[in-house]
Design a protein around this motif. Structure first.
Motif, PDB file in Angstrom:
ATOM      1  N   ASN A  80       0.845  -1.192   0.000  1.00  0.00           N
ATOM      2  CA  ASN A  80       0.000   0.000   0.000  1.00  0.00           C
ATOM      3  C   ASN A  80       0.880   1.241   0.000  1.00  0.00           C
ATOM      4  O   ASN A  80       1.525   1.546   1.008  1.00  0.00           O
ATOM      5  CB  ASN A  80      -0.908  -0.003   1.232  1.00  0.00           C
ATOM      6  CG  ASN A  80      -1.878   1.176   1.241  1.00  0.00           C
ATOM      7  OD1 ASN A  80      -1.835   2.046   0.365  1.00  0.00           O
ATOM      8  ND2 ASN A  80      -2.742   1.211   2.238  1.00  0.00           N
ATOM      9  N   PRO A  81       0.974   1.966  -1.108  1.00  0.00           N
ATOM     10  CA  PRO A  81       1.836   3.146  -1.191  1.00  0.00           C
ATOM     11  C   PRO A  81       1.552   4.184  -0.117  1.00  0.00           C
ATOM     12  O   PRO A  81       2.454   4.896   0.322  1.00  0.00           O
ATOM     13  CB  PRO A  81       1.537   3.709  -2.587  1.00  0.00           C
ATOM     14  CG  PRO A  81       1.030   2.542  -3.361  1.00  0.00           C
ATOM     15  CD  PRO A  81       0.261   1.726  -2.376  1.00  0.00           C
ATOM     16  N   SER A  82       0.294   4.267   0.346  1.00  0.00           N
ATOM     17  CA  SER A  82      -0.064   5.281   1.338  1.00  0.00           C
ATOM     18  C   SER A  82       0.411   4.933   2.738  1.00  0.00           C
ATOM     19  O   SER A  82       0.363   5.773   3.631  1.00  0.00           O
ATOM     20  CB  SER A  82      -1.587   5.476   1.358  1.00  0.00           C
ATOM     21  OG  SER A  82      -2.242   4.290   1.785  1.00  0.00           O
ATOM     22  N   SER A  83       0.863   3.682   2.937  1.00  0.00           N
ATOM     23  CA  SER A  83       1.319   3.277   4.270  1.00  0.00           C
ATOM     24  C   SER A  83       2.813   2.968   4.297  1.00  0.00           C
ATOM     25  O   SER A  83       3.277   2.197   5.118  1.00  0.00           O
ATOM     26  CB  SER A  83       0.522   2.050   4.750  1.00  0.00           C
ATOM     27  OG  SER A  83       0.739   0.939   3.900  1.00  0.00           O
ATOM     28  N   LEU A 156       7.949  -4.993  -7.607  1.00  0.00           N
ATOM     29  CA  LEU A 156       7.476  -3.619  -7.760  1.00  0.00           C
ATOM     30  C   LEU A 156       8.601  -2.673  -8.167  1.00  0.00           C
ATOM     31  O   LEU A 156       8.457  -1.875  -9.104  1.00  0.00           O
ATOM     32  CB  LEU A 156       6.847  -3.138  -6.452  1.00  0.00           C
ATOM     33  CG  LEU A 156       6.366  -1.690  -6.429  1.00  0.00           C
ATOM     34  CD1 LEU A 156       5.174  -1.514  -7.359  1.00  0.00           C
ATOM     35  CD2 LEU A 156       5.997  -1.272  -5.010  1.00  0.00           C
ATOM     36  N   LEU A 157       9.723  -2.747  -7.470  1.00  0.00           N
ATOM     37  CA  LEU A 157      10.814  -1.807  -7.715  1.00  0.00           C
ATOM     38  C   LEU A 157      11.465  -2.013  -9.079  1.00  0.00           C
ATOM     39  O   LEU A 157      11.863  -1.051  -9.740  1.00  0.00           O
ATOM     40  CB  LEU A 157      11.867  -1.934  -6.612  1.00  0.00           C
ATOM     41  CG  LEU A 157      11.411  -1.538  -5.205  1.00  0.00           C
ATOM     42  CD1 LEU A 157      12.531  -1.781  -4.199  1.00  0.00           C
ATOM     43  CD2 LEU A 157      10.967  -0.083  -5.149  1.00  0.00           C
ATOM     44  N   SER A 158      11.592  -3.273  -9.508  1.00  0.00           N
ATOM     45  CA  SER A 158      12.243  -3.556 -10.789  1.00  0.00           C
ATOM     46  C   SER A 158      11.277  -3.465 -11.965  1.00  0.00           C
ATOM     47  O   SER A 158      11.694  -3.295 -13.110  1.00  0.00           O
ATOM     48  CB  SER A 158      12.878  -4.949 -10.768  1.00  0.00           C
ATOM     49  OG  SER A 158      11.884  -5.960 -10.704  1.00  0.00           O
ATOM     50  N   GLY A 159       9.989  -3.598 -11.670  1.00  0.00           N
ATOM     51  CA  GLY A 159       8.997  -3.595 -12.747  1.00  0.00           C
ATOM     52  C   GLY A 159       8.917  -4.924 -13.471  1.00  0.00           C
ATOM     53  O   GLY A 159       8.270  -5.032 -14.513  1.00  0.00           O
ATOM     54  N   ASN A 160       9.577  -5.944 -12.925  1.00  0.00           N
ATOM     55  CA  ASN A 160       9.586  -7.275 -13.545  1.00  0.00           C
ATOM     56  C   ASN A 160       9.215  -8.343 -12.528  1.00  0.00           C
ATOM     57  O   ASN A 160       9.338  -8.133 -11.317  1.00  0.00           O
ATOM     58  CB  ASN A 160      10.984  -7.597 -14.110  1.00  0.00           C
ATOM     59  CG  ASN A 160      11.388  -6.640 -15.205  1.00  0.00           C
ATOM     60  OD1 ASN A 160      10.634  -6.395 -16.131  1.00  0.00           O
ATOM     61  ND2 ASN A 160      12.585  -6.075 -15.097  1.00  0.00           N
ATOM     62  N   LYS A 161       8.775  -9.489 -13.023  1.00  0.00           N
ATOM     63  CA  LYS A 161       8.476 -10.623 -12.171  1.00  0.00           C
ATOM     64  C   LYS A 161       9.785 -11.309 -11.787  1.00  0.00           C
ATOM     65  O   LYS A 161      10.535 -11.806 -12.635  1.00  0.00           O
ATOM     66  CB  LYS A 161       7.564 -11.615 -12.906  1.00  0.00           C
ATOM     67  CG  LYS A 161       7.329 -12.933 -12.183  1.00  0.00           C
ATOM     68  CD  LYS A 161       6.517 -12.750 -10.931  1.00  0.00           C
ATOM     69  CE  LYS A 161       6.197 -14.107 -10.297  1.00  0.00           C
ATOM     70  NZ  LYS A 161       5.458 -13.981  -9.028  1.00  0.00           N
ATOM     71  N   VAL A 162      10.092 -11.297 -10.503  1.00  0.00           N
ATOM     72  CA  VAL A 162      11.346 -11.881 -10.013  1.00  0.00           C
ATOM     73  C   VAL A 162      11.219 -13.402  -9.938  1.00  0.00           C
ATOM     74  O   VAL A 162      10.213 -13.931  -9.458  1.00  0.00           O
ATOM     75  CB  VAL A 162      11.689 -11.315  -8.617  1.00  0.00           C
ATOM     76  CG1 VAL A 162      12.865 -12.061  -8.012  1.00  0.00           C
ATOM     77  CG2 VAL A 162      11.991  -9.830  -8.715  1.00  0.00           C
ATOM     78  N   LYS A 163      12.229 -14.104 -10.427  1.00  0.00           N
ATOM     79  CA  LYS A 163      12.243 -15.563 -10.377  1.00  0.00           C
ATOM     80  C   LYS A 163      13.190 -16.026  -9.275  1.00  0.00           C
ATOM     81  O   LYS A 163      14.387 -15.786  -9.328  1.00  0.00           O
ATOM     82  CB  LYS A 163      12.672 -16.145 -11.728  1.00  0.00           C
ATOM     83  CG  LYS A 163      11.669 -15.884 -12.850  1.00  0.00           C
ATOM     84  CD  LYS A 163      12.092 -16.564 -14.139  1.00  0.00           C
ATOM     85  CE  LYS A 163      11.060 -16.328 -15.240  1.00  0.00           C
ATOM     86  NZ  LYS A 163      11.463 -16.976 -16.515  1.00  0.00           N
ATOM     87  N   ILE A 164      12.637 -16.680  -8.268  1.00  0.00           N
ATOM     88  CA  ILE A 164      13.412 -17.203  -7.151  1.00  0.00           C
ATOM     89  C   ILE A 164      13.897 -18.614  -7.503  1.00  0.00           C
ATOM     90  O   ILE A 164      13.107 -19.477  -7.906  1.00  0.00           O
ATOM     91  CB  ILE A 164      12.568 -17.246  -5.864  1.00  0.00           C
ATOM     92  CG1 ILE A 164      12.024 -15.853  -5.525  1.00  0.00           C
ATOM     93  CG2 ILE A 164      13.387 -17.806  -4.703  1.00  0.00           C
ATOM     94  CD1 ILE A 164      13.093 -14.806  -5.288  1.00  0.00           C
TER      95      ILE A 164
END
Length: 337
Positions: A80-83, A156-164
């Protein structure tokens, strides 16, 4: 009998999603303690602190009353960006995932003094490890939330789906283990000796979509102001690490004598206190350097010689030896790969 260190705290921002979720749960009744906590939250700012005993209590109420057993995972995926707290705001303005990870690890106490993260590099694999400090009864669903949130923030920060590549959890496989697959992938190990996330180290090179040098400076200043108010109750290891970071920021070589003096104790006392916390000065300096070098390299603005002296090494040979131990390759190989 398990013990909880009640001097530990979390930020209001770290517990706000729990309160929001409780407001959606149909509780048959609300205990006086819960009523008081929910009322208290309406008067608090995001930078205020909450005793970890209250944090545990909120998790316990959710666990007992929520109809979704995997609620920890679900909450971790909600951002939540507002929190946003001061740490999340700071991290959101960094230039790369490497800098974001370093900023987060160095300042986790802004969010939760019980959780400690560490990053390890082994060749082309990066491992983020989560350990819990002085809280034997830390809720499993809180660990799930933190691990899930780490992946959500990277997305969110990278704008990509991270693969673990692999996820490790210290607890047994839950009935809802299939719910972990969309977040952490299929390679999930339960009953492990560590909570960790493994992924290709190249992921750290990803730029942050919301990066802003101007906003970062504002968020960083605010975060440091909050740190001043909470470091009085921080463990010695955290204080020492923060002072080592400050030392390197000022272009100085970390000295145990100087840093002990800054904490108003003798070298022998600092050595003993760190040993009691399972650490030592050399280990802390090594960790700070290994974390710091990634963000310096990712900026692309420093030569290998500048990296060497910027990390407080007196001789290039010592830097090369340490770098090879950290990453399994030479600085030149790391930069060119």
């Amino acid at each position: 009998m398990s013990k909880t260190d009640n001097s530990n705290h979390v930020s209001v921002a770290a517990a706000l999603d729990l309160v929001d979720e409780l407001n959606t749960v149909n509780l048959e009744y609300k205990e006086v303690r819960l009523q008081q906590l929910l009322k208290k939250f309406s008067t608090l700012d995001l930078i205020d602190r909450l005793p970890i005993a209250d944090y545990f209590y909120l998790w316990d109420v959710i666990r007992k009353n929520h109809t979704i057993p995997e609620i920890g995972l679900t909450l971790g995926q909600k951002i939540n960006p507002s929190s946003k707290g001061v740490l999340a705001s700071w991290v959101s303005q960094t230039s790369s995932l490497a800098e974001a990870v370093d900023t987060f690890i160095e300042n986790t106490s802004l969010m939760n003094t019980a959780e400690q993260w560490q990053v390890d590099m082994n060749g082309f694999t990066c491992t983020l490890k989560l350990t819990i400090h002085k809280c034997d009864d830390y809720p499993t669903i809180a660990v799930e939330r933190s691990m899930s949130a780490m992946v959500a923030w990277a997305n969110l920060l990278s704008g990509n789906k991270v693969k673990i590549s692999r996820a490790n959890f210290t607890f047994d496989a839950p009935d809802y283990k299939s719910k972990l697959v969309p977040i952490f992938g299929k390679n999930i190990i339960f009953s492990s000796d560590v909570n960790s996330l493994e992924f290709p180290s190249t992921l750290l090179e990803e730029p942050i979509q919301t990066s802003s040098m101007f906003l970062k400076s504002i968020a960083e200043q605010k975060a440091k102001e909050v740190l001043v108010t909470i470091r009085g109750s921080s463990i010695i290891k955290d204080k020492t690490k923060a002072l080592v970071v400050d030392c390197l920021n000022n272009g100085q070589t970390p000295s145990i004598n100087v840093i002990a003096k800054q904490q108003h104790m003798s070298r022998q006392t600092l050595y003993r206190r760190l040993k009691e916390e399972g650490s030592n000065f050399k280990k802390i300096v090594d960790q700070v350097r290994s974390e710091r070098v990634r963000s310096l390299i990712s900026s692309g603005q420093h030569s290998i010689t500048e990296l060497c002296f910027g990390l407080g090494f007196k001789e290039p040979s010592s830097f090369y030896k340490a770098f090879k131990r950290w990453f399994g390759v030479t600085p030149a190989q790391y930069i060119n790969d």
